[in-house]
Design an enzyme around this catalytic site. Structure first.
Site, PDB file in Angstrom:
ATOM      1  CE  LYS A 160      25.865 -22.807   6.771  1.00 12.00           C
ATOM      2  NZ  LYS A 160      25.952 -23.796   7.001  1.00 12.00           N
TER       3      LYS A 160
ATOM      4  CG  HIS B 135      -2.425  -0.542   1.109  1.00 10.98           C
ATOM      5  ND1 HIS B 135      -3.088  -1.134   0.663  1.00 10.98           N
ATOM      6  CD2 HIS B 135      -1.572  -1.833   2.230  1.00 10.98           C
ATOM      7  CE1 HIS B 135      -4.065  -1.538   0.352  1.00 10.98           C
ATOM      8  NE2 HIS B 135      -3.638  -2.196   1.530  1.00 10.98           N
TER       9      HIS B 135
ATOM     10  CB  ALA C 170       6.679 -23.600   9.191  1.00  8.79           C
TER      11      ALA C 170
END
Length: 225
Positions: free
Chosen positions: A222, A152, A181
């Site tokens: 890493k 937005h 997840a």
């Protein structure tokens, strides 16, 4: 006998693993019977060989390109209304309770989603694809992933934020990526090939090949040698 049949089906679908000898026949029977009914449901909904879960809704299928051996879990909602084709490559899997929103508002027709071969995403995924999402081949992703391919505008203090419109740069994921997840991808983010995105990361930048990224906001943790 069931294991032999199931192994042959896996080989035909391109799955390169051997079935664990401890897997009981009952689980294989349940899986095969479930897939059979998903295939019938998918053909009725799309006219294609697509495995579709119970109570899943797919809109504007003529704008969706289905590859081979695609699985869309139960209770999903797939919006095929976009100005580019929705492309789901071979062996794509979308987890249950997931949503693809290609056009979120009538003021702007959405771009949609492209998902490469052998890429899979877990349950409760949100694809906000109005600004475009491109996912490469062999991308494996956990559950509760969200993509937000619009931002937005808010710099004009004389107008409400909801009246200032949006910008859309899109989201790009390369090939051979593991996404943990509950990762959030924001508009304009890009992840290169052979990368790992740690669980819970908020990705809002551009990252090169061969890195592990994580954090809020995400940064390089890493390099993969």
């Amino acid at each position: 006998m069931l294991k032999t049949i199931f192994q042959k089906l896996l080989n035909k679908s391109g799955k390169k693993y051997e079935i664990d000898s401890r897997i009981p026949n009952l689980l294989i029977f349940y899986t095969l019977s479930t897939r059979f009914f998903m295939l019938i449901r998918g053909f009725l909904k799309t006219g294609k060989k697509v495995f579709v879960g119970n109570n899943t809704k797919i809109y504007n299928t003529r704008n969706i390109v289905f590859g081979k051996n695609i699985t869309i879990g139960k209770e999903c909602e797939i919006d095929g209304f976009s100005y580019e084709k929705i492309i789901l490559g071979d062996c794509v899997k979308i987890g249950s309770f997931s949503t693809l929103t290609s056009t979120s508002h009538f003021s702007k027709y959405g771009k949609g989603l492209k998902m490469g071969n052998n890429s899979a995403i877990g349950d409760y995924t949100h694809f906000g694809a109005s600004g475009g999402i491109s996912i490469g081949d062999d991308v494996i992703m956990g559950s509760y992933i969200s993509f937000h391919s619009e931002n937005h505008n808010f710099n004009d203090v004389t107008k409400l934020i909801r009246e200032q419109g949006v910008t859309s740069k899109g989201i790009i994921l390369g090939n051979n990526i593991w996404v943990g997840a509950k990762v959030t991808f924001l508009d304009g983010s890009k992840v290169g090939n052979n990368c790992v995105v740690a669980a819970g990361a908020v990705v809002n930048n551009i990252f090169p090949d061969n890195v592990v990224i994580g954090g809020v906001p995400a940064k390089i943790l890493k390099h993969i040698e």
